[in-house]
Design a protein around this motif. Structure first.
Motif, mmCIF file in Angstrom:
data_model
loop_
_atom_site.group_PDB
_atom_site.id
_atom_site.type_symbol
_atom_site.label_atom_id
_atom_site.label_comp_id
_atom_site.label_asym_id
_atom_site.label_seq_id
_atom_site.Cartn_x
_atom_site.Cartn_y
_atom_site.Cartn_z
ATOM 1 N N GLY A 1 0.774 -1.235 0.000
ATOM 2 C CA GLY A 1 0.000 0.000 0.000
ATOM 3 C C GLY A 1 0.803 1.281 0.000
ATOM 4 N N GLY A 2 2.129 1.191 0.019
ATOM 5 C CA GLY A 2 2.873 2.435 -0.094
ATOM 6 C C GLY A 2 4.232 2.439 0.560
ATOM 7 N N PRO A 3 4.915 3.578 0.470
ATOM 8 C CA PRO A 3 6.256 3.709 1.047
ATOM 9 C C PRO A 3 6.221 3.732 2.565
ATOM 10 N N GLY A 4 7.380 3.494 3.150
ATOM 11 C CA GLY A 4 7.537 3.664 4.581
ATOM 12 C C GLY A 4 7.425 5.120 4.979
ATOM 13 N N LEU B 1 13.524 -0.588 -6.758
ATOM 14 C CA LEU B 1 12.617 -1.697 -6.426
ATOM 15 C C LEU B 1 11.607 -1.998 -7.524
ATOM 16 N N LEU B 2 10.965 -0.977 -8.066
ATOM 17 C CA LEU B 2 9.930 -1.239 -9.066
ATOM 18 C C LEU B 2 10.499 -1.714 -10.392
ATOM 19 N N THR B 3 11.812 -1.721 -10.518
ATOM 20 C CA THR B 3 12.473 -2.298 -11.700
ATOM 21 C C THR B 3 12.652 -3.808 -11.573
ATOM 22 N N THR C 1 3.526 -7.830 -3.675
ATOM 23 C CA THR C 1 4.429 -8.080 -4.804
ATOM 24 C C THR C 1 4.779 -6.760 -5.465
ATOM 25 N N ILE C 2 5.878 -6.779 -6.201
ATOM 26 C CA ILE C 2 6.259 -5.590 -6.970
ATOM 27 C C ILE C 2 5.156 -5.233 -7.958
ATOM 28 N N PRO D 1 1.782 -0.017 -9.960
ATOM 29 C CA PRO D 1 0.827 0.910 -10.592
ATOM 30 C C PRO D 1 0.455 2.113 -9.724
ATOM 31 N N HIS D 2 0.812 2.095 -8.444
ATOM 32 C CA HIS D 2 0.344 3.126 -7.519
ATOM 33 C C HIS D 2 1.390 4.204 -7.225
ATOM 34 N N LEU D 3 2.524 4.142 -7.893
ATOM 35 C CA LEU D 3 3.601 5.081 -7.589
ATOM 36 C C LEU D 3 3.139 6.528 -7.697
ATOM 37 N N GLN D 4 2.464 6.879 -8.782
ATOM 38 C CA GLN D 4 2.058 8.274 -8.967
ATOM 39 C C GLN D 4 1.054 8.704 -7.894
#
Length: 209
Positions: A152-155, A175-177, A193-194, A199-202
């Motif tokens: 669900g997101g970054p630390g 990581l997303l690579t 999972t990666i 898809p949620h980075l933005q």
């Protein structure tokens, strides 16, 4: 015998910037019937040593030096004879918890820690902490992300020694690579999972998560 991944959940407190919170931590053990590596020795050295059992402990690897991830590391090292590994950029955080005990070895980006046929490659991923690292093993199709990436997101980046743009860069570029099927084994909570997170980075950037 192929390496396997085991999870132990330990409970304690996280303390930083004058605040204290109750937390449950994932302690990851990677190994076979003969030897193992512990990732993040949190809270309870005796419980971790019991989970390792009679296996030879190769290393105690710290994904970062917040107290809840390293508070049991010296005691576990004393019980097992294993060396403690930490990225040098996290020494200021380490010394908040262990002012009289240094880590035994310094982690470096690109380094590989081997145990029981596993090859854990160190990926330096600053942001949650300056010396935060993740450990990727393509053979296990897994990356141990500590508190850099969760389901669900970054630390968190709202406390001392953390920086939101930096953690976003680390996640996007390091990581997303990784292959989308790579399991993300986190420092707290459930795995992901990666492919599920990419898809949620933005969205994370837009809300300054």
């Amino acid at each position: 015998m192929a390496a396997r991944i085991e999870r132990l959940v330990t409970s304690g407190q996280f303390t930083l910037d004058g605040g204290t919170w109750d937390v449950d931590n994932n302690v990851w053990i990677v190994g076979d019937d003969h030897e193992a590596v512990v990732i993040d020795a949190a809270h309870d050295a005796q419980a971790i040593a019991k989970a390792v059992g009679g296996r030879r402990l190769i290393a105690i690897v710290c994904t970062h030096a917040h107290n809840d991830h390293v508070n049991a590391a010296p005691a576990l090292a004393d019980l097992t004879g294993a060396k403690i590994w930490l990225h040098p950029d996290d020494m200021p955080l380490w010394r908040m918890t262990h002012p009289d005990r240094e880590p035994d070895e310094h982690l470096a980006d690109g380094q590989v820690i081997e145990a029981a046929g596993a090859d854990l490659k160190v990926i330096h991923t600053p942001g949650h902490a300056p010396g935060a690292v993740c450990l990727h093993d393509p053979g296990l199709a897994a990356v141990f992300t500590g508190d850099t990436l969760f389901r669900g997101g970054p630390g968190a980046t709202g406390r001392s020694y953390s920086h939101f743009p930096t953690i976003i860069d680390s996640i996007r570029d390091r990581l997303l690579t990784l292959p989308p099927e790579t399991k993300v084994l986190t420092g707290h909570g459930d795995s992901t999972t990666i492919g599920a997170e990419a898809p949620h980075l933005q969205e994370w950037i837009d809300r300054g998560y």
